[in-house]
Design a protein around this motif. Structure first.
Motif, PDB file in Angstrom:
ATOM      1  N   GLY A   1       0.818  -1.216   0.000  1.00 22.25           N
ATOM      2  CA  GLY A   1       0.000   0.000   0.000  1.00 22.25           C
ATOM      3  C   GLY A   1       0.842   1.252   0.000  1.00 22.25           C
TER       4      GLY A   1
ATOM      5  N   THR B   1       1.194   3.455  -3.317  1.00 17.85           N
ATOM      6  CA  THR B   1       0.735   4.441  -4.295  1.00 17.85           C
ATOM      7  C   THR B   1      -0.642   4.999  -3.960  1.00 17.85           C
TER       8      THR B   1
ATOM      9  N   THR C   1       5.177   8.178  -8.583  1.00 22.14           N
ATOM     10  CA  THR C   1       6.628   8.374  -8.579  1.00 22.14           C
ATOM     11  C   THR C   1       7.029   9.242  -7.386  1.00 22.14           C
TER      12      THR C   1
ATOM     13  N   ILE D   1      -4.136   3.476  -4.420  1.00 21.18           N
ATOM     14  CA  ILE D   1      -4.489   2.941  -5.735  1.00 21.18           C
ATOM     15  C   ILE D   1      -3.426   1.925  -6.133  1.00 21.18           C
ATOM     16  N   TYR D   2      -3.818   0.997  -7.002  1.00 19.66           N
ATOM     17  CA  TYR D   2      -2.925  -0.099  -7.422  1.00 19.66           C
ATOM     18  C   TYR D   2      -2.457  -0.930  -6.229  1.00 19.66           C
ATOM     19  N   THR D   3      -3.358  -1.190  -5.290  1.00 20.63           N
ATOM     20  CA  THR D   3      -2.987  -2.065  -4.176  1.00 20.63           C
ATOM     21  C   THR D   3      -3.180  -3.497  -4.682  1.00 20.63           C
TER      22      THR D   3
ATOM     23  N   THR E   1      -5.757  -5.425 -10.350  1.00 17.38           N
ATOM     24  CA  THR E   1      -5.163  -4.707  -9.227  1.00 17.38           C
ATOM     25  C   THR E   1      -6.350  -4.046  -8.509  1.00 17.38           C
TER      26      THR E   1
ATOM     27  N   PHE F   1       6.030  -0.142 -15.038  1.00 16.06           N
ATOM     28  CA  PHE F   1       5.690   0.855 -13.988  1.00 16.06           C
ATOM     29  C   PHE F   1       5.690   0.256 -12.586  1.00 16.06           C
ATOM     30  N   GLY F   2       5.332  -1.052 -12.458  1.00 18.21           N
ATOM     31  CA  GLY F   2       5.273  -1.682 -11.126  1.00 18.21           C
ATOM     32  C   GLY F   2       6.630  -1.544 -10.435  1.00 18.21           C
TER      33      GLY F   2
ATOM     34  N   GLY G   1       7.933   1.115  -9.358  1.00 17.63           N
ATOM     35  CA  GLY G   1       8.592   2.362  -9.775  1.00 17.63           C
ATOM     36  C   GLY G   1       8.908   2.286 -11.256  1.00 17.63           C
ATOM     37  N   THR G   2       8.596   3.371 -11.985  1.00 18.16           N
ATOM     38  CA  THR G   2       8.724   3.289 -13.453  1.00 18.16           C
ATOM     39  C   THR G   2      10.187   3.150 -13.872  1.00 18.16           C
TER      40      THR G   2
ATOM     41  N   ASP H   1      11.720   4.893 -16.040  1.00 18.52           N
ATOM     42  CA  ASP H   1      12.373   6.217 -16.110  1.00 18.52           C
ATOM     43  C   ASP H   1      13.049   6.496 -14.764  1.00 18.52           C
ATOM     44  N   VAL H   2      12.287   6.202 -13.715  1.00 19.84           N
ATOM     45  CA  VAL H   2      12.786   6.496 -12.375  1.00 19.84           C
ATOM     46  C   VAL H   2      13.931   5.546 -12.006  1.00 19.84           C
TER      47      VAL H   2
HETATM   48  C1  FAD Z   1      -0.682  -2.856 -12.775  1.00 21.67           C
HETATM   49  C2  FAD Z   1      -0.025  -2.057 -11.693  1.00 21.67           C
HETATM   50  C3  FAD Z   1       0.213  -2.648 -10.462  1.00 21.67           C
HETATM   51  C4  FAD Z   1       0.763  -1.891  -9.430  1.00 21.67           C
HETATM   52  N1  FAD Z   1       0.874  -2.452  -8.176  1.00 21.67           N
HETATM   53  C5  FAD Z   1       1.192  -1.660  -7.129  1.00 21.67           C
HETATM   54  C6  FAD Z   1       1.131  -2.161  -5.786  1.00 21.67           C
HETATM   55  O1  FAD Z   1       0.843  -3.335  -5.567  1.00 21.67           O
HETATM   56  N2  FAD Z   1       1.334  -1.303  -4.769  1.00 21.67           N
HETATM   57  C7  FAD Z   1       1.647   0.011  -4.968  1.00 21.67           C
HETATM   58  O2  FAD Z   1       1.805   0.735  -3.990  1.00 21.67           O
HETATM   59  N3  FAD Z   1       1.754   0.518  -6.221  1.00 21.67           N
HETATM   60  C8  FAD Z   1       1.527  -0.289  -7.301  1.00 21.67           C
HETATM   61  N4  FAD Z   1       1.596   0.221  -8.585  1.00 21.67           N
HETATM   62  C9  FAD Z   1       1.902   1.635  -8.767  1.00 21.67           C
HETATM   63  C10 FAD Z   1       3.208   1.925  -9.477  1.00 21.67           C
HETATM   64  O3  FAD Z   1       4.296   1.746  -8.620  1.00 21.67           O
HETATM   65  C11 FAD Z   1       3.051   3.357 -10.004  1.00 21.67           C
HETATM   66  O4  FAD Z   1       2.168   3.299 -11.106  1.00 21.67           O
HETATM   67  C12 FAD Z   1       4.346   3.955 -10.394  1.00 21.67           C
HETATM   68  O5  FAD Z   1       5.131   4.208  -9.265  1.00 21.67           O
HETATM   69  C13 FAD Z   1       4.134   5.264 -11.177  1.00 21.67           C
HETATM   70  O6  FAD Z   1       3.276   6.143 -10.533  1.00 21.67           O
HETATM   71  P1  FAD Z   1       2.063   6.817 -11.337  1.00 21.67           P
HETATM   72  O7  FAD Z   1       1.271   5.712 -11.959  1.00 21.67           O
HETATM   73  O8  FAD Z   1       1.367   7.725 -10.394  1.00 21.67           O
HETATM   74  O9  FAD Z   1       2.734   7.622 -12.503  1.00 21.67           O
HETATM   75  P2  FAD Z   1       3.409   9.059 -12.403  1.00 21.67           P
HETATM   76  O10 FAD Z   1       4.266   9.155 -11.199  1.00 21.67           O
HETATM   77  O11 FAD Z   1       2.345  10.100 -12.565  1.00 21.67           O
HETATM   78  O12 FAD Z   1       4.348   9.069 -13.670  1.00 21.67           O
HETATM   79  C14 FAD Z   1       3.863   9.326 -14.984  1.00 21.67           C
HETATM   80  C15 FAD Z   1       5.044   9.306 -15.940  1.00 21.67           C
HETATM   81  O13 FAD Z   1       5.975  10.351 -15.615  1.00 21.67           O
HETATM   82  C16 FAD Z   1       7.278   9.820 -15.416  1.00 21.67           C
HETATM   83  N5  FAD Z   1       7.954  10.512 -14.316  1.00 21.67           N
HETATM   84  C17 FAD Z   1       7.375  10.949 -13.164  1.00 21.67           C
HETATM   85  N6  FAD Z   1       8.301  11.533 -12.385  1.00 21.67           N
HETATM   86  C18 FAD Z   1       9.489  11.454 -13.043  1.00 21.67           C
HETATM   87  C19 FAD Z   1      10.813  11.886 -12.748  1.00 21.67           C
HETATM   88  N7  FAD Z   1      11.102  12.526 -11.615  1.00 21.67           N
HETATM   89  N8  FAD Z   1      11.788  11.647 -13.663  1.00 21.67           N
HETATM   90  C20 FAD Z   1      11.507  11.022 -14.831  1.00 21.67           C
HETATM   91  N9  FAD Z   1      10.250  10.613 -15.174  1.00 21.67           N
HETATM   92  C21 FAD Z   1       9.264  10.814 -14.287  1.00 21.67           C
HETATM   93  C22 FAD Z   1       7.063   8.373 -15.035  1.00 21.67           C
HETATM   94  O14 FAD Z   1       8.186   7.575 -15.355  1.00 21.67           O
HETATM   95  C23 FAD Z   1       5.850   8.012 -15.887  1.00 21.67           C
HETATM   96  O15 FAD Z   1       6.250   7.675 -17.191  1.00 21.67           O
HETATM   97  C24 FAD Z   1       1.113  -0.534  -9.653  1.00 21.67           C
HETATM   98  C25 FAD Z   1       0.927   0.045 -10.929  1.00 21.67           C
HETATM   99  C26 FAD Z   1       0.355  -0.695 -11.941  1.00 21.67           C
HETATM  100  C27 FAD Z   1       0.136  -0.032 -13.266  1.00 21.67           C
END
Ligand code: FAD
Length: 330
Positions: free
Chosen positions: A69, A71, A77, A100-102, A152, A308-309, A311-312, A314-315
């Motif tokens: 838990g 995001t 990010t 979200i995405y738990t 998710t 993205f899981g 941490g993306t 990019d990050v």
């Molecule tokens: C199917 C799925 C399962 C997941 N499961 C879990 C889970 O079990 N538990 C949990 O807590 N989270 C989970 N996540 C969340 C996941 O870790 C986040 O989606 C991820 O950290 C990105 O956050 P965001 O989706 O808010 O995108 P954002 O942070 O809004 O990013 C959008 C885009 O901008 C880029 N970006 C943002 N900031 C920067 C930066 N500083 N430098 C370069 N690029 C940047 C990102 O790389 C991305 O391409 C899941 C996500 C998905 C899609």
């Protein structure tokens, strides 16, 4: 395998964990690496003696399983912006907020939760981590379906009361626990290469049996060979992480490299194989003629999640550049 014997493990270290998880994945069998390697190991490092003796045997036995838990709708990010609040009330913490995405919350017994405990502190400072029983009143779990068909969740937290001793580690210092768990999560995510290895084997068997017209094609042979190189590279990076875990370290740059490479290798593999088969590669499992019972189409739709899981990517590249190579934060 890796856990010390005092916590019911075999004390055999990271390599054995890797081999076990690799073999189970190869044969399509489940292994809850996230609870054992990411959350369990973090509790082992930061938890109190009481928490360790109560929770670790249950985690090891599969009686305690975790959803993560972290995001929130406005904290992905930039996780340190999370707003879910935990307020102390006597012997309890009261949690309010939304995640979200738990993932796995609908099948897990607990959530490893990051919540804000000091709203006035700098944002990385006022966060704490908790272990929360998913059945606690006030938690609502709603499904979110991904394009690959996996589930998710979003979770809503309304006056969720948990005991004071659900706090893991030092109050307001949860960022360090979460970072440690996330580093280990990436090691787990990167170590998913045996299913790719198997994917290549099955594809090659399929082409040999069903599409002999393709076996001499230089494009096909080169694509399959390049994929094999990529998958073996991913395996080597995972083994590097296992070696570091073996020496008691948490691989940060190496975990990021492993996760980036294996997630992008999966996407390339499915794209290449679908390209080789042409329109047939698009058929899903409901179509009788679907090659490999639709595994390519399914894998192609599911594989972007790993980018993205945890941490993306990019990050992850930023982590490699800054924490790994010492470049200044851009
Ligand atoms: C199917 C799925 C399962 C997941 N499961 C879990 C889970 O079990 N538990 C949990 O807590 N989270 C989970 N996540 C969340 C996941 O870790 C986040 O989606 C991820 O950290 C990105 O956050 P965001 O989706 O808010 O995108 P954002 O942070 O809004 O990013 C959008 C885009 O901008 C880029 N970006 C943002 N900031 C920067 C930066 N500083 N430098 C370069 N690029 C940047 C990102 O790389 C991305 O391409 C899941 C996500 C998905 C899609």
């Amino acid at each position: 395998m890796a856990w010390p014997e005092q916590y019911g493990g075999k004390g055999k270290g990271g390599f054995f964990t890797f081999i076990l998880s690799d073999e189970l994945q190869y044969h399509g069998l489940p292994y809850d690496s996230m609870s054992i390697t990411s959350v369990g190991s973090t509790i082992m490092t930061f938890g109190s003696d009481e928490q360790k003796s109560e929770w670790l045997p249950k985690i090891q036995a599969g009686e305690m399983t975790f959803a993560l838990g972290y995001t929130e709708p406005n904290a992905g990010t930039d996780l340190a912006s999370l707003q879910t609040r935990a307020v102390r009330d006597g012997d309890e913490w009261v949690i309010n907020g939304q995640k979200i995405y738990t993932s796995s919350a609908h099948v897990s017994t607990h959530v490893w939760l990051a919540a804000r405990t000091d709203p006035d502190a700098p944002k990385h400072r006022g966060i704490s981590t908790f272990v929360v029983d998913i059945k606690t009143p006030g938690i609502t779990v709603r499904p979110l379906w991904t394009m690959g068909g996996s589930r998710t969740n979003e979770t809503f937290w309304e006056d969720v009361r948990i005991p004071a001793d659900a706090l893991v580690g030092e109050l307001d210092r949860g960022w360090y626990q979460a970072s440690n768990a996330l580093d280990l999560e990436r090691v787990v995510l990167g170590a998913s290469t045996s299913r790719l290895r198997r994917g290549i084997e099955e594809f090659v068997d399929y082409v040999k049996a069903e599409r002999p017209d393709l076996v001499d094609d230089p494009f096909v042979r080169t694509s399959v060979a390049e994929t094999k190189v990529d998958v073996e590279m991913a395996r080597a990076l995972s083994l590097t992480c296992a070696a570091l875990v073996d020496t008691g370290m948490t691989p940060t740059m190496e975990g990021a490299m492993s996760k980036v490479w294996s997630s992008e290798t999966a996407e390339h593999m499915y794209s290449r194989f679908m390209e080789i088969l042409g329109p047939a590669g698009l058929l899903d499992r409901d179509e009788q003629e679907a090659p490999l019972e639709g595994a390519l189409e399914r894998g192609w739709l599911a594989s972007p999640i790993s980018r993205f899981g945890g941490g993306t990517n990019d990050v992850q590249r930023r982590i490699i550049a800054t924490r790994g190579l010492g470049l200044p934060r851009g």
